[in-house]
Scaffold this active site. Structure first.
Site, PDB file in Angstrom:
ATOM      1  N   GLY A 110       0.855  -1.091  -0.166  1.00  0.00           N
ATOM      2  CA  GLY A 110      -0.056   0.082   0.073  1.00  0.00           C
ATOM      3  C   GLY A 110       0.806   1.282   0.041  1.00  0.00           C
ATOM      4  O   GLY A 110       2.082   1.142   0.005  1.00  0.00           O
ATOM      5  N   ARG A 113       3.901   5.932   1.993  1.00  0.00           N
ATOM      6  CA  ARG A 113       4.347   7.287   2.217  1.00  0.00           C
ATOM      7  C   ARG A 113       3.895   8.057   1.104  1.00  0.00           C
ATOM      8  O   ARG A 113       4.310   9.096   0.655  1.00  0.00           O
ATOM      9  CB  ARG A 113       5.602   7.441   2.423  1.00  0.00           C
ATOM     10  CG  ARG A 113       6.627   6.715   1.112  1.00  0.00           C
ATOM     11  CD  ARG A 113       7.916   7.039   1.136  1.00  0.00           C
ATOM     12  NE  ARG A 113       8.894   6.108   0.257  1.00  0.00           N
ATOM     13  CZ  ARG A 113      10.222   6.367  -0.023  1.00  0.00           C
ATOM     14  NH1 ARG A 113      10.813   7.436   0.589  1.00  0.00           N
ATOM     15  NH2 ARG A 113      10.574   5.660  -0.615  1.00  0.00           N
ATOM     16  N   ARG A 210      -1.900   0.065  -9.652  1.00  0.00           N
ATOM     17  CA  ARG A 210      -0.433  -0.950  -9.886  1.00  0.00           C
ATOM     18  C   ARG A 210      -1.162  -2.557 -10.140  1.00  0.00           C
ATOM     19  O   ARG A 210      -2.183  -2.747  -9.502  1.00  0.00           O
ATOM     20  CB  ARG A 210       0.477  -0.822  -8.765  1.00  0.00           C
ATOM     21  CG  ARG A 210       1.110   0.670  -8.316  1.00  0.00           C
ATOM     22  CD  ARG A 210       1.087   0.838  -6.990  1.00  0.00           C
ATOM     23  NE  ARG A 210       1.385   1.958  -6.612  1.00  0.00           N
ATOM     24  CZ  ARG A 210       2.468   2.675  -6.537  1.00  0.00           C
ATOM     25  NH1 ARG A 210       3.492   1.969  -6.807  1.00  0.00           N
ATOM     26  NH2 ARG A 210       2.770   3.820  -6.405  1.00  0.00           N
ATOM     27  N   ASP A 280       4.273  -4.197  -7.375  1.00  0.00           N
ATOM     28  CA  ASP A 280       3.419  -3.057  -6.888  1.00  0.00           C
ATOM     29  C   ASP A 280       4.240  -1.894  -7.706  1.00  0.00           C
ATOM     30  O   ASP A 280       3.802  -0.839  -7.292  1.00  0.00           O
ATOM     31  CB  ASP A 280       3.840  -3.164  -5.350  1.00  0.00           C
ATOM     32  CG  ASP A 280       5.322  -3.184  -4.856  1.00  0.00           C
ATOM     33  OD1 ASP A 280       5.876  -4.342  -5.179  1.00  0.00           O
ATOM     34  OD2 ASP A 280       5.873  -2.386  -4.177  1.00  0.00           O
ATOM     35  N   ASN A 281       5.307  -1.987  -8.331  1.00  0.00           N
ATOM     36  CA  ASN A 281       5.745  -0.873  -9.010  1.00  0.00           C
ATOM     37  C   ASN A 281       5.532  -0.998 -10.351  1.00  0.00           C
ATOM     38  O   ASN A 281       6.111  -0.460 -11.469  1.00  0.00           O
ATOM     39  CB  ASN A 281       7.224  -0.901  -8.737  1.00  0.00           C
ATOM     40  CG  ASN A 281       7.706  -0.543  -7.327  1.00  0.00           C
ATOM     41  OD1 ASN A 281       6.897   0.170  -6.665  1.00  0.00           O
ATOM     42  ND2 ASN A 281       8.848  -0.881  -7.000  1.00  0.00           N
TER      43      ASN A 281
HETATM   44  P1  AMP Z   1       9.294   0.591  -2.823  1.00  0.00           P
HETATM   45  O1  AMP Z   1      10.334  -0.197  -2.706  1.00  0.00           O
HETATM   46  O2  AMP Z   1       9.603   1.993  -2.630  1.00  0.00           O
HETATM   47  O3  AMP Z   1       8.410   0.422  -4.015  1.00  0.00           O
HETATM   48  O4  AMP Z   1       8.332   0.396  -1.592  1.00  0.00           O
HETATM   49  C1  AMP Z   1       7.709  -0.654  -1.212  1.00  0.00           C
HETATM   50  C2  AMP Z   1       6.699  -0.451  -0.224  1.00  0.00           C
HETATM   51  O5  AMP Z   1       7.060   0.152   0.945  1.00  0.00           O
HETATM   52  C3  AMP Z   1       5.379   0.537  -0.605  1.00  0.00           C
HETATM   53  O6  AMP Z   1       4.334   0.020  -0.024  1.00  0.00           O
HETATM   54  C4  AMP Z   1       5.946   1.823   0.111  1.00  0.00           C
HETATM   55  O7  AMP Z   1       4.875   2.764   0.213  1.00  0.00           O
HETATM   56  C5  AMP Z   1       6.492   1.216   1.438  1.00  0.00           C
HETATM   57  N1  AMP Z   1       7.613   2.295   1.735  1.00  0.00           N
HETATM   58  C6  AMP Z   1       8.888   2.473   1.289  1.00  0.00           C
HETATM   59  N2  AMP Z   1       9.442   3.639   1.968  1.00  0.00           N
HETATM   60  C7  AMP Z   1       8.677   3.933   2.915  1.00  0.00           C
HETATM   61  C8  AMP Z   1       8.992   4.754   4.154  1.00  0.00           C
HETATM   62  N3  AMP Z   1       9.840   5.414   4.226  1.00  0.00           N
HETATM   63  N4  AMP Z   1       7.574   4.939   4.975  1.00  0.00           N
HETATM   64  C9  AMP Z   1       6.765   4.166   4.686  1.00  0.00           C
HETATM   65  N5  AMP Z   1       6.311   3.099   3.785  1.00  0.00           N
HETATM   66  C10 AMP Z   1       7.294   3.088   2.817  1.00  0.00           C
HETATM   67 MG    MG Z   2       6.702   1.329  -4.782  1.00  0.00          MG
END
Ligand code: AMP
Ligand code: MG
Length: 536
Positions: A110, A113, A210, A280-281
């Protein structure tokens, strides 16, 4: 009269918050971390920050919601896009999605951030969802803080806009704003915690859905809600497919396969490595989304990945991206299967992905070397041999293709002792280009010349074609890092200059040749320039 002179002010933006209007919300309104079932999103407000300050704004992106440049430099703009102030019609929320991360089902992820502020309808009737990234925790933040640091925010901001100007589908970036607060980060997960300046990026997209938004509902057996979300997607983003029902779902999946294949052909063309192609990306619209530890090939190397987390498996390396695109589409197919209940059409779409990618790759590589079309058999060999040659010695991908256009193909008749002088700039160790390398390269050049002769096109046309698909300027890893270093000292000039440079990536820009130079040696092993982690 241009659109911008009649622009709406921030106060008079028109919102149509369809996602929250048509899909079920999490009934819990408090902001604490939890599993959210039976809903597509949770309402949540951005967290206020101490001192918002604009680092940079993309006036092109602002124009998409009819905002003028002047409007973007106001105090109100900084307050809104740092998350301190909401416009009356904004109805902020975080989306619920899951995902397969590095090949494993990770459950609920989800918007941990990211907070969507609302959906703007511009003067042309187009829908742009505004989304803050780094504006505080949401119910989906898990163990993390909901924040983002300046370095990763600048990387996302610049690369989103650079991709757009390269002609590659992407989410857009409106602004990057520092918060005046510090954020703790352990950049390489080795216990060395540093305080870094916090920042918020405002992203814009017609949709932030996504693959993982559909997967989470399927994984939980929430089939009715899955169908509602798919119907919503078709109504909102794929209206030309004409409605709902199994056939529409199949047509939709075909289209997602097609746009994903096209997207990855583009990435391969410019040497972009996303770095974290988890489901998710993966955007349902086939956009590049979530710029994290991405990188640009400098030395052409098929198995290169910028992501330190992936350094061992190299799952998301340059050459693996097409296959990973398909792997992700298989996960989406599994997720929507309950609505279709027939494997065959899904398999057909997945096969079509392979075909389309391969055709796209062939046409793209043919264009990169200046051919007007791809001729099977002869061109397979020509392209395959070139890809092999590029990896014999460290060769800068961007410079090589740009300079190959300058090689006078007609004059290459017999092998010489040295590679053509115009190409030397592309090599990190030019001394490795004599001897066997040189012979093999000249053999390739001879075949290339013959192929060009059989096509019978002018040198001028060949060069134009090449320079239209081979960018001169890309967001080299070290350029982004130099802009970050300056911005962390409070000097945002280089961020602005790179933003401007990358608006015209295929043009020569004579005063800015230095931005096209190959990676300097100091950047070879410097974190941020060669290796990046997911910490952001
Ligand atoms: P990502 O690897 O950036 O695609 O993130 C994977 C998941 O981790 C997603 O659900 C993001 O919203 C969550 N996420 C990444 N960094 C943070 C953060 N600093 N605070 C909260 N959620 C995060
Ligand atoms: Mg992401």
């Amino acid at each position: 009269m241009t659109m911008s002179t009649t622009a709406a002010s921030l106060q008079s933006l028109t919102f149509d918050n369809r996602f929250v209007g048509e899909l079920p919300a999490d009934p819990q309104s408090e902001n604490y971390r939890r599993q959210v079932t039976g809903a597509c999103y949770s309402r949540v407000k951005p967290t206020s920050v101490a001192e918002p300050r604009l680092v940079s704004c993309s006036f092109e992106a602002a124009g998409l919601i009819d905002l003028t440049a002047e409007e973007c430099t106001t105090e109100l703009f900084a307050q809104i896009f740092a998350g301190n102030q909401l416009l009356p019609e904004m109805d902020p929320y975080a989306m619920c999605y899951g995902g397969h991360q590095f090949g494993n089902w990770a459950g609920q992820l989800g918007d941990g951030r990211a907070i969507n502020l609302g959906e703007v309808i511009n003067a042309r009737g187009q829908r742009w969802i505004l989304q803050l990234k780094g504006a505080g925790p949401t119910p989906y933040s898990r163990q993390a803080d909901g924040l983002a640091v300046l370095r990763s925010s600048i990387r996302e901001f610049l690369c989103s806009e650079a991709m757009h100007h390269l002609g590659i589908p992407t989410t857009r970036a409106l602004s990057v704003i520092t918060t005046g607060e510090l954020v703790e980060r352990d950049m390489f997960y080795d216990g060395r915690i540093k305080e870094e300046p916090g920042a918020v990026v405002c992203r814009m997209s017609p949709s932030f859905l996504r693959f993982g938004n559909y997967e989470i509902l399927a994984a939980r057996g929430e089939t009715d809600l899955l169908q509602r979300l798919v119907d919503y997607t078709l109504r909102t983003d794929f209206p030309h497919l004409g409605g709902a029902g199994a056939q529409a779902y199949i047509d939709w999946f075909h289209q997602v396969c097609r746009t994903t294949a096209q997207l990855i052909v583009h990435w391969m063309r410019v040497g972009f490595v996303h770095g974290v192609m988890n489901t998710d990306n993966m955007s349902i619209l086939g956009l590049t989304i979530d710029y994290g530890p991405y990188g640009w090939l400098e030395g052409y190397q098929s198995d290169w990945t910028p992501n330190t987390t992936d350094a061992h498996g190299r799952r998301y390396s340059y050459a693996n991206q097409p296959q990973m695109g398909q792997w992700n589409l298989v996960q989406l197919a599994n997720a929507i299967y309950p609505l279709i209940k027939d494997v065959k059409p899904l398999q057909e779409a997945l096969s079509e992905y392979n075909r389309l990618f391969l055709d796209g790759w062939n046409d793209m590589m043919a264009a990169k070397i200046g051919l007007d079309s791809f001729v099977p058999h002869t061109d397979d060999r020509l392209i395959g041999e070139l890809v092999d040659i590029l990896q014999l010695t460290e060769t800068d991908m961007t410079i090589f293709f740009r300079k190959l256009a300058e090689v006078d193909a007609e004059s290459v008749s017999e092998a010489q002792e040295k590679v053509p002088a115009v190409l030397l700039e592309a090599y990190y160790s030019p001394e490795e280009t004599s001897g066997d390398y040189c012979q093999r390269f000249f053999a390739w050049l001879r075949d290339y010349r013959l192929r060009l002769q059989s096509a019978g096109e002018s040198e001028k046309r060949r060069r134009e074609r090449m320079n239209g698909v081979n960018p001169k300027y890309v967001l080299r890893n070290y350029l982004a890092q130099m802009a970050i270093d300056k911005a962390e000292e409070g000097d945002n000039q280089l961020v602005g200059e790179l933003l401007d440079l990358l608006k015209n990536p295929y043009d020569e820009q004579p005063d800015r040749q230095h931005f096209a130079a190959k990676r300097p040696e100091w950047a070879r092993n410097r974190p941020g320039c060669s290796t990046l982690s997911c910490s952001s």
